[in-house]
Design an enzyme around this catalytic site. Structure first.
Site, short mmCIF file in Angstrom:
data_model
loop_
_atom_site.label_atom_id
_atom_site.label_comp_id
_atom_site.label_asym_id
_atom_site.label_seq_id
_atom_site.Cartn_x
_atom_site.Cartn_y
_atom_site.Cartn_z
N ASN A 220 30.46 43.27 28.22
CA ASN A 220 30.91 42.23 29.15
C ASN A 220 30.56 42.73 30.54
O ASN A 220 31.25 43.57 31.11
CB ASN A 220 32.42 42.03 28.98
N ARG B 6 28.73 39.05 26.30
CA ARG B 6 29.49 37.91 26.78
C ARG B 6 28.68 37.26 27.90
O ARG B 6 28.36 37.92 28.90
CB ARG B 6 30.84 38.35 27.32
N HIS C 3 36.69 30.41 28.77
CA HIS C 3 37.56 31.08 27.79
C HIS C 3 37.31 30.57 26.37
O HIS C 3 38.19 30.67 25.50
CB HIS C 3 39.07 30.87 28.09
N LEU D 135 46.82 32.38 29.04
CA LEU D 135 47.46 32.59 30.33
C LEU D 135 47.27 34.04 30.76
O LEU D 135 48.03 34.92 30.36
CB LEU D 135 48.96 32.25 30.24
N GLY D 136 46.22 34.28 31.53
CA GLY D 136 45.99 35.61 32.08
C GLY D 136 45.85 35.45 33.58
O GLY D 136 46.40 34.51 34.16
N GLY E 151 43.04 34.69 35.01
CA GLY E 151 42.43 33.37 34.89
C GLY E 151 43.15 32.69 33.75
O GLY E 151 43.50 33.34 32.77
N ARG F 249 43.83 31.68 41.87
CA ARG F 249 43.10 30.40 41.98
C ARG F 249 44.07 29.23 41.98
O ARG F 249 45.05 29.24 41.25
CB ARG F 249 42.14 30.23 40.79
N ASP G 143 50.33 39.20 40.18
CA ASP G 143 50.74 39.80 38.90
C ASP G 143 52.14 39.32 38.53
O ASP G 143 53.08 39.46 39.32
CB ASP G 143 50.70 41.34 39.03
N ARG H 189 54.27 40.51 36.60
CA ARG H 189 55.31 41.54 36.55
C ARG H 189 55.99 41.67 37.91
O ARG H 189 57.20 41.84 38.01
CB ARG H 189 54.72 42.87 36.10
N ASN I 179 52.59 38.61 26.71
CA ASN I 179 53.56 39.64 27.13
C ASN I 179 54.80 39.14 27.85
O ASN I 179 55.63 39.94 28.24
CB ASN I 179 52.86 40.64 28.06
N GLU J 73 38.67 38.76 22.28
CA GLU J 73 37.35 38.20 22.57
C GLU J 73 36.24 39.13 22.09
O GLU J 73 35.20 38.68 21.63
CB GLU J 73 37.23 37.91 24.07
#
Ligand code: ADP
Length: 397
Positions: free
Chosen positions: A7, A91, A180, A209-210, A212, A241, A283, A285, A335, A384
């Protein structure tokens, strides 16, 4: 067969060496700061310690050479000779309308991918550099390109057309492509397996959901709609974004702040999303920490994020005239039990019920809905790299 999955970004390169029979990851890692001062290789053999090697990598070819050297290194290598690599899977981000599936890479394919470069100017050229560097170092090894956009090529016209003059589609192929795709495909297939149902008979909504983030409606094994568009900027609020926005707001801000289109795009891509709304971090977290500290910026961003995901799930339920399975995947989806719970609380009207004890899971495949829930809900880690390795082997064989 051992498949090297690559990637490649403009200054970084992630890799995994996967044994396609056992589907074990033999080694993985990344090259960082390629072409920039302070470059390094992070390499980790299966079951071994992470090893960091600082070395100059002025080009991607040198970076890949370092990866290959590490893979055959006497002490920490996982293969003895390079001919134990049977194929390379790359990728590739944007295949435009030209690629509806993965493909073996040859000169014609490279030229076709190159012609999609202006659709993904940050990603495609970097992906191609990675392909060419691998070809230089492994000229006899077959290479396969796996596109982020390919899975979504099954979307109907009504889902991919924008409300713009049709000539922009005809002339420039301006339309929704979606991204994705490898993840949405992998997760929706796995959900059907877990349900013990044929893939062609299940209506699934995948929430990737990351940093991106995108949602995809998969009806009977085909992507019928997805939230990202011509570029990965559309749809959900993401780490940095904006996602969906009134284009009129851009003109308004540009005038007020005296900014040009490029500065506005920079704001939409890098300074918006939960980072922009919270003013704290991209982030989740950190946002959770802010919530714990009663900082209103935390819930402000989280609520906006979750609400938008729930709205898309509602929309895609309408698009498919129902939904059997909802899956949460990627960094946040896998997570963050609180986010999954908060999103699902909007979905009571669909008969969605979350089992709080089951939902405590992180990074593991788990049914998180109750036995009486009308829709099955899963936490389902994406993979992936494995999906790319599988596609690669299927095409090479
Ligand atoms: P990408 O591949 O788009 O960079 P990832 O899928 O790796 O993104 O997701 C990264 C995001 O996942 C991080 O920004 C973070 O917000 C979130 N994340 C990771 N671990 C946790 C966790 N334990 N709890 C909540 N969010 C997490």
């Amino acid at each position: 067969m051992n498949v090297l999955v690559i990637n490649c970004g403009s200054s970084s390169l992630k890799f995994q060496l996967i044994n396609s029979e056992s589907e074990d990851v033999l080694a993985k890692g990344l090259c960082e700061r390629i072409g920039i001062e302070g470059s390094q290789l992070v390499y980790q053999p299966a079951g071994g310690e992470k090893e960091i090697t600082k070395a100059d990598m002025p080009t991607h070819t040198q970076a890949i050479q370092m990866v290959l050297d590490a893979l055959i290194n006497e002490k920490t290598g996982v293969i003895q000779k390079l001919d134990e690599i049977g194929a390379v899977g790359h990728r590739l981000v944007h295949g435009g309308e030209k690629f509806a599936c993965s493909t073996v890479i040859n000169d014609e394919v490279l030229a076709a991918v190159e012609s999609c470069n202006d659709l993904a100017p940050l990603h495609n050229p970097a992906n191609l550099i990675g392909v060419r560097a691998c070809q230089e170092l492994m000229p006899n090894v077959p290479m396969v390109g796996v596109f982020d956009t390919a899975f979504h090529q099954t979307m109907p016209e009504k889902a991919y057309l924008y409300g713009l003059p049709y000539e922009y589609y005809e002339k420039y192929k301006v339309r929704r492509y979606g991204f994705h795709g490898t993840s949405h495909s992998y997760v929706s297939k796995r959900a059907a397996e877990l349900e013990g149902k044929p893939y062609e008979e299940v209506k699934t909504i995948v929430c990737h959901l990351g940093n991106g983030a995108s949602v995809c409606a998969v009806k009977n094994g085909k992507s019928v709609d997805t939230s990202m568009g011509l570029t990965p900027l559309e749809g959900l609020l993401m780490g940095t974004r904006s996602g969906d926005i009134d284009p009129g707001a851009m003109e308004f801000i540009a005038k007020k702040e005296d900014k040009d289109i490029y500065q506005i795009m920079e704001i939409l891509n890098k300074k918006s999303g939960v980072f922009g709304v919270s003013g704290i971090s991209s982030d989740f977290r950190d946002l959770e920490q802010a919530c714990k500290e009663n900082n209103p910026a935390g819930p402000r961003a989280m609520d906006a994020f979750n609400y938008r995901v729930a709205k898309y799930i509602g929309a895609y339920t309408a698009a498919m005239n129902g939904v059997d399975v909802i899956c949460f995947t990627a960094g946040v989806g896998e997570n963050d039990p609180d986010n999954r719970k908060a999103i699902c609380e909007y979905l009571g009207f669909l008969g969605v019920e979350i089992d709080d004890a089951a939902n405590k899971v992180r990074g593991k495949e788990q049914l998180i809905s109750t036995a009486s829930s009308k829709v099955k809900v899963y936490c389902l880690p994406t993979n992936e790299e494995l999906a790319i390795a599988r596609e690669t082997v299927a095409l090479v064989r």
